[in-house]
Design a protein around this motif. Structure first.
Motif, PDB file in Angstrom:
ATOM      1  N   ASP A   1     -11.505   9.879  11.356  1.00 53.41           N
ATOM      2  CA  ASP A   1     -12.152   9.884  10.049  1.00 53.41           C
ATOM      3  C   ASP A   1     -11.332   9.063   9.061  1.00 53.41           C
ATOM      4  O   ASP A   1     -10.096   9.093   9.086  1.00 53.41           O
ATOM      5  CB  ASP A   1     -12.289  11.316   9.519  1.00 53.41           C
ATOM      6  CG  ASP A   1     -13.182  12.179  10.391  1.00 53.41           C
ATOM      7  OD1 ASP A   1     -14.094  11.624  11.045  1.00 53.41           O
ATOM      8  OD2 ASP A   1     -12.972  13.409  10.419  1.00 53.41           O
ATOM      9  N   PHE A   2     -12.026   8.359   8.191  1.00 52.26           N
ATOM     10  CA  PHE A   2     -11.382   7.489   7.199  1.00 52.26           C
ATOM     11  C   PHE A   2     -11.627   8.023   5.799  1.00 52.26           C
ATOM     12  O   PHE A   2     -12.769   8.366   5.437  1.00 52.26           O
ATOM     13  CB  PHE A   2     -11.941   6.065   7.282  1.00 52.26           C
ATOM     14  CG  PHE A   2     -11.741   5.410   8.615  1.00 52.26           C
ATOM     15  CD1 PHE A   2     -10.559   4.751   8.918  1.00 52.26           C
ATOM     16  CD2 PHE A   2     -12.728   5.481   9.591  1.00 52.26           C
ATOM     17  CE1 PHE A   2     -10.369   4.155  10.147  1.00 52.26           C
ATOM     18  CE2 PHE A   2     -12.556   4.873  10.825  1.00 52.26           C
ATOM     19  CZ  PHE A   2     -11.366   4.217  11.104  1.00 52.26           C
ATOM     20  N   ALA A   3     -10.559   8.096   4.996  1.00 53.70           N
ATOM     21  CA  ALA A   3     -10.667   8.494   3.595  1.00 53.70           C
ATOM     22  C   ALA A   3     -10.259   7.306   2.730  1.00 53.70           C
ATOM     23  O   ALA A   3      -9.132   6.817   2.850  1.00 53.70           O
ATOM     24  CB  ALA A   3      -9.774   9.699   3.310  1.00 53.70           C
ATOM     25  N   LEU A   4     -11.182   6.850   1.888  1.00 52.78           N
ATOM     26  CA  LEU A   4     -10.938   5.675   1.066  1.00 52.78           C
ATOM     27  C   LEU A   4     -10.552   6.071  -0.356  1.00 52.78           C
ATOM     28  O   LEU A   4     -11.161   6.948  -0.963  1.00 52.78           O
ATOM     29  CB  LEU A   4     -12.175   4.784   1.019  1.00 52.78           C
ATOM     30  CG  LEU A   4     -12.689   4.242   2.349  1.00 52.78           C
ATOM     31  CD1 LEU A   4     -13.854   3.261   2.106  1.00 52.78           C
ATOM     32  CD2 LEU A   4     -11.592   3.566   3.152  1.00 52.78           C
ATOM     33  N   ALA A   5      -9.539   5.376  -0.860  1.00 56.35           N
ATOM     34  CA  ALA A   5      -9.085   5.616  -2.237  1.00 56.35           C
ATOM     35  C   ALA A   5     -10.044   4.950  -3.223  1.00 56.35           C
ATOM     36  O   ALA A   5     -10.686   3.947  -2.912  1.00 56.35           O
ATOM     37  CB  ALA A   5      -7.677   5.041  -2.423  1.00 56.35           C
ATOM     38  N   PRO A   6     -10.144   5.509  -4.435  1.00 57.41           N
ATOM     39  CA  PRO A   6     -11.012   4.865  -5.440  1.00 57.41           C
ATOM     40  C   PRO A   6     -10.418   3.532  -5.877  1.00 57.41           C
ATOM     41  O   PRO A   6      -9.201   3.333  -5.850  1.00 57.41           O
ATOM     42  CB  PRO A   6     -11.005   5.874  -6.594  1.00 57.41           C
ATOM     43  CG  PRO A   6      -9.737   6.660  -6.417  1.00 57.41           C
ATOM     44  CD  PRO A   6      -9.501   6.733  -4.934  1.00 57.41           C
ATOM     45  N   SER A   7     -11.283   2.615  -6.277  1.00 55.74           N
ATOM     46  CA  SER A   7     -10.820   1.336  -6.794  1.00 55.74           C
ATOM     47  C   SER A   7     -10.049   1.553  -8.081  1.00 55.74           C
ATOM     48  O   SER A   7     -10.349   2.465  -8.854  1.00 55.74           O
ATOM     49  CB  SER A   7     -12.009   0.400  -7.076  1.00 55.74           C
ATOM     50  OG  SER A   7     -12.715   0.133  -5.903  1.00 55.74           O
ATOM     51  N   ALA A   8      -9.067   0.684  -8.292  1.00 56.91           N
ATOM     52  CA  ALA A   8      -8.259   0.802  -9.512  1.00 56.91           C
ATOM     53  C   ALA A   8      -9.103   0.480 -10.732  1.00 56.91           C
ATOM     54  O   ALA A   8      -9.987  -0.360 -10.690  1.00 56.91           O
ATOM     55  CB  ALA A   8      -7.082  -0.144  -9.412  1.00 56.91           C
TER      56      ALA A   8
ATOM     57  N   HIS B   1       0.811  -1.215   0.000  1.00 64.96           N
ATOM     58  CA  HIS B   1       0.000   0.000   0.000  1.00 64.96           C
ATOM     59  C   HIS B   1       0.847   1.269   0.000  1.00 64.96           C
ATOM     60  O   HIS B   1       0.371   2.333   0.401  1.00 64.96           O
ATOM     61  CB  HIS B   1      -0.943  -0.011   1.208  1.00 64.96           C
ATOM     62  CG  HIS B   1      -1.863  -1.178   1.220  1.00 64.96           C
ATOM     63  ND1 HIS B   1      -2.020  -2.015   2.317  1.00 64.96           N
ATOM     64  CD2 HIS B   1      -2.664  -1.693   0.250  1.00 64.96           C
ATOM     65  CE1 HIS B   1      -2.882  -2.976   2.015  1.00 64.96           C
ATOM     66  NE2 HIS B   1      -3.293  -2.797   0.770  1.00 64.96           N
ATOM     67  N   SER B   2       2.073   1.184  -0.482  1.00 61.31           N
ATOM     68  CA  SER B   2       2.994   2.323  -0.428  1.00 61.31           C
ATOM     69  C   SER B   2       2.509   3.517  -1.246  1.00 61.31           C
ATOM     70  O   SER B   2       2.837   4.659  -0.933  1.00 61.31           O
ATOM     71  CB  SER B   2       4.380   1.903  -0.906  1.00 61.31           C
ATOM     72  OG  SER B   2       4.329   1.425  -2.239  1.00 61.31           O
ATOM     73  N   THR B   3       1.717   3.287  -2.282  1.00 62.77           N
ATOM     74  CA  THR B   3       1.271   4.392  -3.142  1.00 62.77           C
ATOM     75  C   THR B   3      -0.227   4.670  -3.019  1.00 62.77           C
ATOM     76  O   THR B   3      -0.754   5.491  -3.764  1.00 62.77           O
ATOM     77  CB  THR B   3       1.603   4.088  -4.617  1.00 62.77           C
ATOM     78  OG1 THR B   3       0.914   2.897  -5.032  1.00 62.77           O
ATOM     79  CG2 THR B   3       3.101   3.901  -4.810  1.00 62.77           C
ATOM     80  N   ARG B   4      -0.902   4.014  -2.101  1.00 58.55           N
ATOM     81  CA  ARG B   4      -2.350   4.201  -1.979  1.00 58.55           C
ATOM     82  C   ARG B   4      -2.678   5.560  -1.369  1.00 58.55           C
ATOM     83  O   ARG B   4      -2.054   5.996  -0.403  1.00 58.55           O
ATOM     84  CB  ARG B   4      -2.961   3.095  -1.124  1.00 58.55           C
ATOM     85  CG  ARG B   4      -4.487   3.180  -1.014  1.00 58.55           C
ATOM     86  CD  ARG B   4      -5.076   2.027  -0.239  1.00 58.55           C
ATOM     87  NE  ARG B   4      -4.577   1.985   1.123  1.00 58.55           N
ATOM     88  CZ  ARG B   4      -4.791   0.967   1.955  1.00 58.55           C
ATOM     89  NH1 ARG B   4      -5.470  -0.086   1.541  1.00 58.55           N
ATOM     90  NH2 ARG B   4      -4.298   0.994   3.180  1.00 58.55           N
ATOM     91  N   GLU B   5      -3.678   6.240  -1.927  1.00 59.18           N
ATOM     92  CA  GLU B   5      -4.163   7.494  -1.368  1.00 59.18           C
ATOM     93  C   GLU B   5      -5.040   7.204  -0.152  1.00 59.18           C
ATOM     94  O   GLU B   5      -5.497   6.091   0.068  1.00 59.18           O
ATOM     95  CB  GLU B   5      -4.983   8.253  -2.403  1.00 59.18           C
ATOM     96  CG  GLU B   5      -4.245   8.682  -3.643  1.00 59.18           C
ATOM     97  CD  GLU B   5      -5.179   9.405  -4.586  1.00 59.18           C
ATOM     98  OE1 GLU B   5      -5.287  10.640  -4.479  1.00 59.18           O
ATOM     99  OE2 GLU B   5      -5.820   8.725  -5.418  1.00 59.18           O
TER     100      GLU B   5
END
Length: 283
Positions: A276-283, A95-99
């Protein structure tokens, strides 16, 4: 933690974690890539050869290693060993590059299909559940800050003695486990108790390694969460408590500064904390 509880947990958790892994995870891995297996296995074995040469490992030490590796399997502690000493690096790389929000290890004590709960809820618990009451609140959004209604937070945690339901004898099946659905603004408010720091099981092979190396076996108190929403990457994480024991020397090396809560006392003798949680968009 009482000696009886600790021993019971250690005796049962290795086998339970192995059984859970075999039930939930086998068959979910990607197909085997021969070239990938070749390079990884070759480099791991070569690294071990380098350690043997550099430290002049003796046959007595080699035989001790063989005996210990066999006992890890017999004790059912491979999930425990890998989750404590290896998984945090796999998670870091994966997950090194996950937003969005930071993740960390899942650990061996996750159980799917926890009871479904509304956005304002109390985790299942025993009458008079020991521990300091905790109100945990927050919001789930995407990385731009837009709320994610009907996001799901799967929560699980140890109790006030550091014991996990379904892995410790005598604890009700779904104690302190639940699957919370956020409201129309992505918000949630969950009543639970503050978990306790706990030792990983020490009466098996992992405990023998810890004793032989002079390490400690403690994890800081934490909440486990899996956060998901349609169209977004799911997030697996743990949240810790500022000022808690072993924040700086977690045996599993899973603590990240971004994952430390700031609990505040409440008028009724409990505590409250928000995240608060911020989820990245699916690839």
């Amino acid at each position: 933690m009482s000696d009886t509880s600790l021993k019971a947990t250690a005796a049962a958790s290795g086998a339970s974690a192995t059984e859970r892994f075999l039930t939930d995870k086998i068959g979910t891995s990607a197909p085997t890539d021969t070239a990938r297996v070749d390079i990884l296995a070759t480099e791991i074995i070569t690294a071990l050869h380098d350690v043997i040469r550099r430290h002049q490992v003796t046959y007595q030490e080699y035989d001790a290693l063989k005996s210990w590796l066999i006992s890890v399997g017999q004790d059912g502690e491979w999930p425990l060993f890998l989750d404590v000493w290896v998984e945090h690096v796999v998670e870091e790389v994966a997950h090194s590059t996950r937003e969005g929000s930071k993740g960390t290890i899942e650990g061996p004590y996750y159980v799917p299909a926890a009871p479904e709960l509304p956005s304002v809820a109390t985790l299942p618990m025993r009458a008079g559940e020991p521990g300091t009451p905790l109100c945990f609140t927050g919001q789930v959004t995407d990385v731009s800050g837009e709320p994610l209604p009907a996001a799901v937070l799967e929560m699980w945690q140890a109790d006030d003695e550091g014991l996990y339901s379904q892995f410790a004898p005598g604890v009700p099946e779904w104690n302190l486990r639940g699957s919370v659905t956020t409201d129309d603004e992505g918000r949630f408010a969950v009543t639970t108790v503050q978990p306790a720091p706990y030792q990983i099981p020490t009466d098996g092979s992992c405990g023998r390694l810890i004793a032989a190396a002079g390490w400690h076996a403690w994890r800081p108190a934490h909440l486990h969460l899996k956060v998901s929403a349609p169209g977004h990457e799911s997030l697996t994480t743990q949240l810790y408590f500022r000022g808690g024991e072993h924040i700086g020397d977690d045996v599993a090396s899973a603590v990240k500064a971004e994952l430390v809560l700031e609990p505040k006392p409440t008028a009724d003798g409990g505590t409250e904390a928000g995240y608060d949680f911020a989820l990245a968009p699916s690839a």
